[in-house]
Design a protein around this motif. Structure first.
Motif, PDB file in Angstrom:
ATOM      1  N   ASN A 196       0.832  -1.202   0.000  1.00 45.41           N
ATOM      2  CA  ASN A 196       0.000   0.000   0.000  1.00 45.41           C
ATOM      3  C   ASN A 196       0.865   1.249   0.000  1.00 45.41           C
ATOM      4  OD1 ASN A 196      -2.102   1.851   0.486  1.00 45.41           O
ATOM      5  ND2 ASN A 196      -3.235   0.315   1.645  1.00 45.41           N
ATOM      6  N   ARG A 200       1.187   3.990  -3.075  1.00 47.97           N
ATOM      7  CA  ARG A 200       0.832   5.394  -2.795  1.00 47.97           C
ATOM      8  C   ARG A 200       1.998   6.326  -3.090  1.00 47.97           C
ATOM      9  NH1 ARG A 200       0.379   5.010   2.456  1.00 47.97           N
ATOM     10  NH2 ARG A 200       2.527   5.750   2.747  1.00 47.97           N
ATOM     11  N   GLU A 224      -3.941   9.961  -3.775  1.00 53.09           N
ATOM     12  CA  GLU A 224      -4.360   8.808  -2.988  1.00 53.09           C
ATOM     13  C   GLU A 224      -5.589   8.127  -3.594  1.00 53.09           C
ATOM     14  OE1 GLU A 224      -3.687   8.647   1.059  1.00 53.09           O
ATOM     15  OE2 GLU A 224      -2.186  10.231   1.086  1.00 53.09           O
ATOM     16  N   TYR A 228      -5.647   4.226  -4.644  1.00 53.38           N
ATOM     17  CA  TYR A 228      -6.753   3.332  -4.279  1.00 53.38           C
ATOM     18  C   TYR A 228      -7.186   2.496  -5.489  1.00 53.38           C
ATOM     19  CZ  TYR A 228     -11.009   1.736  -1.970  1.00 53.38           C
ATOM     20  OH  TYR A 228     -11.998   0.953  -1.408  1.00 53.38           O
ATOM     21  N   CYS A 231      -4.528  -0.192  -5.923  1.00 52.21           N
ATOM     22  CA  CYS A 231      -4.646  -1.213  -4.879  1.00 52.21           C
ATOM     23  C   CYS A 231      -5.807  -2.157  -5.193  1.00 52.21           C
ATOM     24  CB  CYS A 231      -4.852  -0.560  -3.512  1.00 52.21           C
ATOM     25  SG  CYS A 231      -3.355   0.191  -2.821  1.00 52.21           S
ATOM     26  N   ASN A 238      -6.811  -1.722   1.128  1.00 56.35           N
ATOM     27  CA  ASN A 238      -6.727  -0.277   1.328  1.00 56.35           C
ATOM     28  C   ASN A 238      -8.099   0.182   1.814  1.00 56.35           C
ATOM     29  OD1 ASN A 238      -6.785   2.571   1.010  1.00 56.35           O
ATOM     30  ND2 ASN A 238      -5.256   2.498  -0.625  1.00 56.35           N
TER      31      ASN A 238
END
Length: 296
Positions: A196, A200, A224, A228, A231, A238
């Motif tokens: 994660n 990011r 972010e 997401y 992810c 996340n």
């Protein structure tokens, strides 16, 4: 008796215009009205997700699953918010799946060639296309393969931003430094914490490369949100807490066009990082292939 037949003829006139062929102008008008209906639908949907943090996260997940444009993802979400894998009927047939009888297609827009505008610039024609979710077809469907942890780490670090382990004192266990263009990470992190963080911070590094020095307060929501999406695509946990707390405030005061512009920036950043990851994996595969050939 004649009056009875006259009555029947009134109720069932001989002339049937239901199958009358449309003129070119009538057809163009109908298509224009349909396109406007979809544009209006996307405007309504973007306002819904901008005012609902949970729905915004659902939108990002759908974007990751379908890899559609922002506009088409909004259309899909408005018509079938549970959709996860979409194809038209022809592409479903290619995998041995068939749309169940009576299923209603999801309308999206696809480009259908270019045209020259009156001012000499080039425009794109769009047509309505019907797609169906995996829940609307029969037979077994092969789901997307989740990338292995080692492959994700390699894709994020190979030939990209330098990484170093550090006992840094920060709110982040993984952190991109603008000063020396390096990603620092702490030891003893869980798989999801490490992945994660790398996803990011790689997004922060890519954002800075494209737009100049980052300001986490100003740029954090876009970066972010992009992380997401990645992810979700890569199967990394996340909770989205950093963006759900800010989504309503971030979009406040924007009209539908501005919202879509920001959503497009988010998707573009995620796409750029994803392409870099794919190139890194391809380079490693080619390197391994060459190495194996030399051994033989």
């Amino acid at each position: 008796m004649d009056d009875i037949y006259s009555m029947l003829n009134k109720e069932n006139p001989k002339t049937d215009n239901s199958n009358k062929r449309m003129s070119k102008e009538e057809y163009a008008k109908m298509m224009s009205e349909n396109r406007k209906r979809l544009y209006d639908m996307s405007d309504v949907q973007v306002k819904k997700i901008s005012g609902n943090p949970s729905m915004y996260l659902d939108y990002l997940v759908m974007l990751a699953n379908t890899d559609y444009t922002v506009f088409n993802t909004l259309l899909v979400m408005a018509q079938n918010p549970e959709a996860t894998m979409l194809k038209d009927s022809a592409h479903w047939r290619e995998t041995g799946n068939y749309v169940n009888k009576g299923e209603k297609g999801i309308q999206i827009m696809e480009p259908k060639g270019e045209y020259t505008k009156r001012d000499g610039s080039t425009g794109v024609n769009y047509a309505i296309k019907y797609v169906f979710d995996v829940s609307q077809v029969n037979g077994d469907v092969e789901l997307h393969q989740v990338m292995r942890t080692g492959d994700i780490l390699h894709a994020l670090t190979y030939g990209g931003i330098p990484v170093k382990q550090s006992d840094m004192k920060s709110n982040y266990s993984v952190y991109y430094s603008s000063e020396d263009k390096t990603i620092y990470y702490c030891k003893n992190l869980t798989r999801d914490e490490l992945l994660n963080g790398f996803i990011r911070e790689t997004c922060y590094g890519e954002f800075e490369k494209q737009y100049g020095k980052i300001n986490r307060n100003r740029d954090g929501f876009i970066v972010e949100s992009s992380a997401y999406i990645l992810c979700s695509k890569l199967g990394v946990e996340n909770n989205g807490q950093s963006i759900t707390n800010e989504s309503v405030t971030y979009f406040s005061g924007m009209d539908a066009k501005e919202m879509k512009h920001n959503l497009t920036e988010i998707k573009t950043l995620a796409d750029d990082v994803n392409k870099q990851m794919e190139r890194a994996l391809y380079k490693r595969q080619e390197k391994d292939k060459k190495k194996n050939q030399e051994v033989r």
